[in-house]
Design an enzyme around this catalytic site. Structure first.
Site, short mmCIF file in Angstrom:
data_model
loop_
_atom_site.label_atom_id
_atom_site.label_comp_id
_atom_site.label_asym_id
_atom_site.label_seq_id
_atom_site.Cartn_x
_atom_site.Cartn_y
_atom_site.Cartn_z
N ASP A 67 0.83 -1.20 0.00
CA ASP A 67 0.00 0.00 0.00
C ASP A 67 0.87 1.25 0.00
O ASP A 67 2.09 1.19 0.13
CB ASP A 67 -0.95 0.00 1.20
CG ASP A 67 -0.31 -0.55 2.47
OD1 ASP A 67 0.88 -0.25 2.72
OD2 ASP A 67 -0.98 -1.29 3.20
N ASP A 136 -8.46 -3.60 14.15
CA ASP A 136 -9.82 -3.86 13.68
C ASP A 136 -9.87 -4.96 12.63
O ASP A 136 -10.88 -5.15 11.97
CB ASP A 136 -10.47 -2.59 13.15
CG ASP A 136 -9.70 -1.96 11.99
OD1 ASP A 136 -8.68 -2.55 11.56
OD2 ASP A 136 -10.11 -0.89 11.51
N HIS A 138 -7.98 -5.22 9.84
CA HIS A 138 -7.64 -4.92 8.45
C HIS A 138 -6.26 -5.49 8.09
O HIS A 138 -5.38 -5.60 8.95
CB HIS A 138 -7.70 -3.41 8.17
CG HIS A 138 -6.60 -2.60 8.78
ND1 HIS A 138 -6.76 -1.84 9.92
CD2 HIS A 138 -5.31 -2.40 8.39
CE1 HIS A 138 -5.63 -1.23 10.20
NE2 HIS A 138 -4.73 -1.56 9.29
N GLU A 143 -10.03 -1.94 5.05
CA GLU A 143 -10.73 -1.67 6.31
C GLU A 143 -11.99 -2.53 6.44
O GLU A 143 -12.46 -3.11 5.45
CB GLU A 143 -11.12 -0.18 6.36
CG GLU A 143 -9.95 0.79 6.29
CD GLU A 143 -9.17 0.92 7.59
OE1 GLU A 143 -9.23 0.00 8.42
OE2 GLU A 143 -8.51 1.95 7.77
#
Length: 261
Positions: A67, A136, A138, A143
């Site tokens: 990314d 979370d 990801h 996400e």
């Protein structure tokens, strides 16, 4: 999915490095997938140590980043292309241009994402992809709510992810970009071997959901349950929520040596 519980990051790093060194010995032009963040740092340090000892070369290898932030200047220290240069690439012998990342400064974002997908395909696909995981659930910047069939694209970061990453931006969440380009979940799953490293109690719920929970877009990493070759290395703190922790320990302790990672 293989779950390996180790005392700490150094022990996990040695196991991952063993696998990468073995891959490059049998396939010197292997394609690696590189992650940034805190989780892979011990792995990169171990690979550098082995390179300096003459045990491994990256001279024929290629690599792709997971990314990149959108809009950070090319010389910004937290631009992921610069981060990976500092953490690994500049410390070993990758050839010039052998490491690519998504273009977070592209004028045409969709075209840049499509070109990045094609570049991975043209390279023959990723042989071994290093991953971390967010609190979370990801992976990369997919996400919660991300499509399980997603490909490289632009994503808006959640507030929680920006808070988690503020430590890299002088603890100021407002300095963290709101958008990134990220490999999609389907892009990541196309790699032949996925290796995820995680430490710390704050990752325990995400690890539990990824390994033992249902496959759900609410916990994007859970899609890795559908991949045929995933290695997950965690410390006891990150393993704290695992219901089958004792079984994972037993299976690793009795694993045939010839299997490797």
């Amino acid at each position: 999915m293989e779950l390996i519980i180790q005392p700490g990051a150094p022990e996990s790093a040695r196991i991952v490095a063993d696998s990468i060194v073995a891959l490059l010995q049998r396939k010197p032009d292997a394609v690696l997938g590189l992650a940034t963040g805190s989780s892979p740092l011990a792995v990169y340090d171990e690979l550098v140590r082995r390179h300096e000892a003459g045990d491994v070369s990256f001279a024929q290898a290629r690599a792709f980043l997971l990314d990149e932030y959108v809009g950070l200047p090319a010389d910004h220290p937290q631009r992921y292309r610069n981060v990976i240069e500092t953490e690994l690439v500049g410390r070993v012998d990758f050839a010039e241009g052998a490491v690519q990342g998504p273009d977070g400064l592209a004028a045409d974002i969709p075209a840049a994402c499509a070109a990045y997908e094609q570049a991975i395909v043209d390279a023959g696909g990723v042989d071994l992809q290093i991953l971390g995981i967010g609190t979370d659930g990801h992976i990369a910047f997919n996400e919660p709510g991300s499509s399980l069939a997603s490909r490289t694209r632009i994503k808006t970061l959640t507030r929680q992810t920006r808070i988690d990453n503020a430590r890299f931006f002088d603890d100021d969440v407002e300095k963290v970009p709101t958008h990134t380009l990220t490999q999609g979940l389907a892009t990541i799953r196309a790699a032949r071997h996925l290796v995820l490293v995680s430490t710390g109690r704050h990752k325990a719920e995400a690890i539990h959901q990824m390994v033992e929970g249902p496959v759900s877009a609410m916990w994007p990493a859970s899609v890795l349950q559908h991949h045929p070759h995933v290695s997950v290395l965690v410390d006891p703190a990150a393993a704290a929520r695992l219901q089958l922790a004792d079984y994972y320990r037993e299976t690793y302790e009795t694993k045939p040596a010839w299997q490797g990672l």
